[in-house]
Scaffold this active site. Structure first.
Site, PDB file in Angstrom:
ATOM      1  N   ASP A  16      -3.537   2.187  -5.457  1.00 49.43           N
ATOM      2  CA  ASP A  16      -2.270   2.156  -4.701  1.00 49.43           C
ATOM      3  C   ASP A  16      -2.101   0.926  -3.826  1.00 49.43           C
ATOM      4  OD1 ASP A  16      -3.847   2.708  -2.402  1.00 49.43           O
ATOM      5  OD2 ASP A  16      -2.191   3.865  -1.553  1.00 49.43           O
ATOM      6  N   GLU A  17      -2.957  -0.075  -4.024  1.00 56.44           N
ATOM      7  CA  GLU A  17      -2.964  -1.190  -3.084  1.00 56.44           C
ATOM      8  C   GLU A  17      -3.103  -2.515  -3.821  1.00 56.44           C
ATOM      9  OE1 GLU A  17      -5.945  -2.149   0.516  1.00 56.44           O
ATOM     10  OE2 GLU A  17      -6.134  -0.181  -0.387  1.00 56.44           O
TER      11      GLU A  17
ATOM     12  N   ASP B  58       0.865  -1.190   0.000  1.00 52.02           N
ATOM     13  CA  ASP B  58       0.000   0.000   0.000  1.00 52.02           C
ATOM     14  C   ASP B  58       0.899   1.236   0.000  1.00 52.02           C
ATOM     15  OD1 ASP B  58      -2.989   0.871   1.839  1.00 52.02           O
ATOM     16  OD2 ASP B  58      -1.644   2.177   0.738  1.00 52.02           O
TER      17      ASP B  58
HETATM   18  N1  DCP Z   1      -8.496   8.239  -1.753  1.00 50.15           N
HETATM   19  C1  DCP Z   1      -9.587   9.069  -2.053  1.00 50.15           C
HETATM   20  N2  DCP Z   1     -10.601   9.216  -1.150  1.00 50.15           N
HETATM   21  C2  DCP Z   1     -10.554   8.566   0.056  1.00 50.15           C
HETATM   22  C3  DCP Z   1      -9.470   7.722   0.357  1.00 50.15           C
HETATM   23  C4  DCP Z   1      -8.443   7.584  -0.575  1.00 50.15           C
HETATM   24  O1  DCP Z   1      -9.626   9.659  -3.133  1.00 50.15           O
HETATM   25  N3  DCP Z   1     -11.547   8.730   0.930  1.00 50.15           N
HETATM   26  C5  DCP Z   1      -7.409   8.140  -2.738  1.00 50.15           C
HETATM   27  C6  DCP Z   1      -6.281   9.078  -2.381  1.00 50.15           C
HETATM   28  C7  DCP Z   1      -5.208   8.210  -1.817  1.00 50.15           C
HETATM   29  C8  DCP Z   1      -5.443   6.882  -2.523  1.00 50.15           C
HETATM   30  O2  DCP Z   1      -6.854   6.829  -2.759  1.00 50.15           O
HETATM   31  O3  DCP Z   1      -3.909   8.721  -2.058  1.00 50.15           O
HETATM   32  C9  DCP Z   1      -5.003   5.699  -1.702  1.00 50.15           C
HETATM   33  O4  DCP Z   1      -5.772   5.571  -0.532  1.00 50.15           O
HETATM   34  P1  DCP Z   1      -5.165   5.112   0.855  1.00 50.15           P
HETATM   35  O5  DCP Z   1      -6.314   4.836   1.758  1.00 50.15           O
HETATM   36  O6  DCP Z   1      -4.150   4.043   0.645  1.00 50.15           O
HETATM   37  O7  DCP Z   1      -4.463   6.429   1.406  1.00 50.15           O
HETATM   38  P2  DCP Z   1      -3.043   7.001   1.103  1.00 50.15           P
HETATM   39  O8  DCP Z   1      -2.241   6.140   0.192  1.00 50.15           O
HETATM   40  O9  DCP Z   1      -3.227   8.407   0.627  1.00 50.15           O
HETATM   41  O10 DCP Z   1      -2.387   7.068   2.532  1.00 50.15           O
HETATM   42  P3  DCP Z   1      -1.754   5.878   3.398  1.00 50.15           P
HETATM   43  O11 DCP Z   1      -0.312   6.257   3.566  1.00 50.15           O
HETATM   44  O12 DCP Z   1      -2.498   5.911   4.701  1.00 50.15           O
HETATM   45  O13 DCP Z   1      -1.961   4.604   2.640  1.00 50.15           O
HETATM   46 MG    MG Z   2      -2.057   4.124   0.526  1.00 47.46          MG
END
Ligand code: DCP
Ligand code: MG
Length: 380
Positions: free
Chosen positions: A111-112, A16
């Site tokens: 991203d996962e 992730d």
């Molecule tokens: N995303 C979005 N709306 C949300 C959650 C996430 O548009 N409510 C998008 C933006 C993030 C991406 O999906 O960058 C990936 O989600 P993650 O939950 O993996 O969050 P991040 O990668 O941003 O942060 P982390 O470091 O906690 O994984």
């Molecule tokens: Mg993420």
């Protein structure tokens, strides 16, 4: 015969990316590094934060928070608009790195992904070393950090990748599973949202050890079919396979009009014709494919383009009209191009998600992301 008894212990990696959209933006603009940064919609448009970097998280800013509120918590927050295409390109590159190690790669979002490396020969079959190598390669090739979790199943690998974020790596060896699971709060169980967690707590079940101390029958009586699942998860058992998903397909039709469509009413009547054409295309979908999201694309007379996308399982004209209204409101100008489309996922992926969802709070990962995923990050 119970195949779980004869199959080898699996090696699953969950990867992730850290603050994905924000990480890409910091990669591309070094002046953003070290500052609190959010990617999302503007406060003027009542936008929400899609994600933010770890500096911003210290102020309590988080995904899905209205940008107005985020700025109140962190007045120095830099807010930039999402550039989805850039994130898709990075995502494809990252997936292709994962596929160097195994064909069994199951993306969950941009991203996962889960990887099953049980039969991978890389690094003398050490999943830990594969995970380290993946982290280094993603950083070198794509310029962002990935957190990884290594465990004998999906449920634990996902918890592990989140454990030491950012830039984390946690390995849960088979012999460490029972100790690790015992201390987990019930909220961490896959498929347990806030409603189920509250029910579990009312029944005196706070940790997995509390759940595992009850008999399977007792849990089934209390929680129905979910009881079986709770019992297995709280013992660290999760048999879900990593199901490789080929690149998501999409269907779409669009039309550039000789004369601009002057107003929303004109757009609506054209939109219905486009939805009908899309419906025609959708007849080509195979039995194992299903609609996962729908979108409406609009290009205004000043060439500004906007796309509104939502989770959906069918081509419902009324939903398309809602998306159109939302997109049109962003500029309120004559329209030169309209498009409608649907993103397609293999059916089995949706089936799995439905199986473990326990109502609105246990929504699938795809649904959870819906609010901030339109190109402007506006709330639904
Ligand atoms: N995303 C979005 N709306 C949300 C959650 C996430 O548009 N409510 C998008 C933006 C993030 C991406 O999906 O960058 C990936 O989600 P993650 O939950 O993996 O969050 P991040 O990668 O941003 O942060 P982390 O470091 O906690 O994984
Ligand atoms: Mg993420």
């Amino acid at each position: 015969m119970n195949t779980a008894l004869v199959s080898p212990i699996r090696k699953i990696i969950h990867c992730d990316c850290d603050c994905f959209y924000a990480a890409i933006e910091m990669r591309d603009d070094p002046s953003l590094r070290g500052k609190p940064l959010a990617v999302g919609g503007t406060p003027e448009q009542r936008g929400v934060v899609a994600t933010c970097n770890y500096e911003a998280r210290k102020f309590g800013v988080h995904s899905a928070m209205p940008t107005v509120q985020a700025l109140r918590r962190c007045p120095d927050l830099v807010v930039i608009r999402p550039a989805m295409e850039k994130y898709r390109v990075a995502s494809r590159r990252i997936l292709s790195i994962y596929r160097d190690y195994t064909d069994l790669v199951e993306p969950l979002s941009l991203d996962e992904a889960y990887l099953d490396v049980t039969h991978s020969n890389a690094h003398d079959s050490s999943a830990t070393r594969i995970a380290k190598d993946i982290k280094a390669r993603v950083y070198e090739d794509v310029g962002i950090r990935v957190s990884a979790g290594v465990a004998p199943n999906k449920f634990l690998a996902k918890i592990a990748s989140d454990w030491n974020k950012p830039d984390g790596l946690l390995v849960i060896l088979p012999e460490a599973v029972s100790g690790f699971v015992a201390a987990l709060p019930v909220e961490k169980l896959f498929g347990v949202g806030t409603v189920t967690a509250a029910r579990l707590r009312r029944a005196g079940l706070k940790t997995c050890a509390d759940v595992a101390a009850r008999s399977r029958l007792e849990l089934r009586t209390l929680f129905g079919v979910l009881g079986d699942r709770l019992f297995e998860l709280s013992c660290g058992i999760d048999r879900r396979e990593v199901t490789p998903v080929l690149e998501r397909k999409s269907l779409s039709v669009e039309e550039t009009y000789v004369r601009d469509l002057a107003n929303l009413a004109a757009c609506k009547s054209e939109l219905l014709a486009l939805v009908a054409r899309l419906g025609h295309q959708a007849r080509k979908l195979g039995e194992d494919e299903a609609i996962e999201r729908i979108f409406v694309k609009i290009r205004f007379d000043n060439f500004r383009k906007t796309t509104v996308e939502r989770h959906a399982t069918e081509l419902d004209a009324a939903r398309f009209v809602q998306l159109l209204e939302e997109g049109f409101a962003r500029a309120q100008r004559p329209v030169r191009l309209l498009g409608v489309g649907a993103r397609i996922a293999p059916n089995r992926l949706r089936g799995q998600m439905a199986l473990f969802s326990d109502g609105p709070d246990g929504a699938s990962p795809i649904e959870e992301r819906t609010p901030a995923q339109s190109s402007h990050g506006n709330p639904t």
